[in-house]
Design a protein around this motif. Structure first.
Motif, short mmCIF file in Angstrom:
data_model
loop_
_atom_site.label_atom_id
_atom_site.label_comp_id
_atom_site.label_asym_id
_atom_site.label_seq_id
_atom_site.Cartn_x
_atom_site.Cartn_y
_atom_site.Cartn_z
N GLU A 27 0.83 -1.20 0.00
CA GLU A 27 0.00 0.00 0.00
C GLU A 27 0.87 1.26 0.00
OE1 GLU A 27 -3.71 1.70 2.60
OE2 GLU A 27 -3.55 -0.47 2.28
N GLU A 28 2.04 1.19 0.62
CA GLU A 28 2.95 2.34 0.64
C GLU A 28 3.39 2.72 -0.76
OE1 GLU A 28 3.52 -0.49 2.60
OE2 GLU A 28 2.51 0.42 4.31
N LYS A 68 0.52 4.36 -2.57
CA LYS A 68 0.32 5.75 -2.13
C LYS A 68 1.36 6.68 -2.75
CE LYS A 68 -2.06 4.73 2.18
NZ LYS A 68 -1.99 4.70 3.65
N ILE A 93 0.24 7.33 -6.25
CA ILE A 93 -0.88 8.27 -6.25
C ILE A 93 -0.40 9.70 -6.07
CG2 ILE A 93 -2.91 9.01 -4.92
CD1 ILE A 93 -3.52 6.01 -4.49
N ARG A 125 -6.86 6.34 -6.93
CA ARG A 125 -7.33 5.84 -5.63
C ARG A 125 -7.06 4.35 -5.53
NH1 ARG A 125 -13.06 3.87 -6.17
NH2 ARG A 125 -13.60 4.16 -8.36
N ILE A 126 -6.95 3.88 -4.31
CA ILE A 126 -6.61 2.48 -4.04
C ILE A 126 -7.87 1.64 -3.89
CG2 ILE A 126 -5.60 0.90 -2.34
CD1 ILE A 126 -3.52 3.06 -1.75
#
Length: 182
Positions: A137-138, A141, A144, A150-151
């Motif tokens: 997820e890092e 981000k 992004i 968006r995730i």
């Protein structure tokens, strides 16, 4: 009585570990992306397109089905006429890709465990909107922050984004409900 309880806990733990290892052993390893990989839907060399790639391995066919984009890979799982006996779904981990134009030959992530960025400014194979996969997820981000988007998780990828134009209102997303795609 305590030694018996301890032995039962240890035995149960070993059974769970064995089941988990069996599950992992049954999932075939990803194939290395080569010049020979031809896209399932476009019929072109997968490496001719920028952005993340994908491969699906069916249970009874020990070879990869290649896709020019991660989005096409997910589409395969949603289309009713495609095989459903999927042993593995892999997509390029773009957090480990050398660059957008070179997504890497061996940096695959299990699509079911990946995080995807949708609605970014970057386009994938054939110039279409892309579902950009990451193993962390890092990394998503950080992507992004540079490219927007968006995730979403694999099971939450909107069918209208994957199979349609990619334009989706929040009302359509809520109305569409959950999708079973692999």
């Amino acid at each position: 009585m305590k030694p018996v309880r301890f032995a039962l806990i240890v035995a149960a733990s070993l059974v769970l570990i064995a089941c988990e290892n069996k599950e992992q052993a049954e999932m075939p390893a990803p194939y290395t992306l080569t010049q020979d990989a031809m896209g399932r839907y476009c019929g072109m060399n997968v490496l001719e397109h920028a952005g993340p790639k994908g491969q699906i391995i069916l249970e009874k066919i020990p070879e990869a089905i290649w896709f020019s984009s991660a989005r096409d890979t997910v589409a395969f799982t949603m289309l009713p006429d495609e095989p459903k006996e999927i042993a593995a779904i892999y997509v390029s981990d773009m957090g480990k890709a050398p660059r957008w134009e070179e997504p890497g030959a061996d940096n695959w992530v299990d699509a079911r465990k990946a995080v995807f960025v949708i609605d970014s400014r970057l386009r994938g194979g054939m110039g279409a909107e892309e579902a950009v996969p990451f193993s962390s997820e890092e990394a998503a981000k950080a992507f992004i922050a540079k490219n927007g988007g968006r995730i979403v998780r694999f099971t939450d990828l909107p069918e209208s984004y994957i199979l349609g134009t990619g334009e989706e209102s929040d009302d359509n997303a809520a109305a569409s409900g959950e999708h079973d795609h692999g």
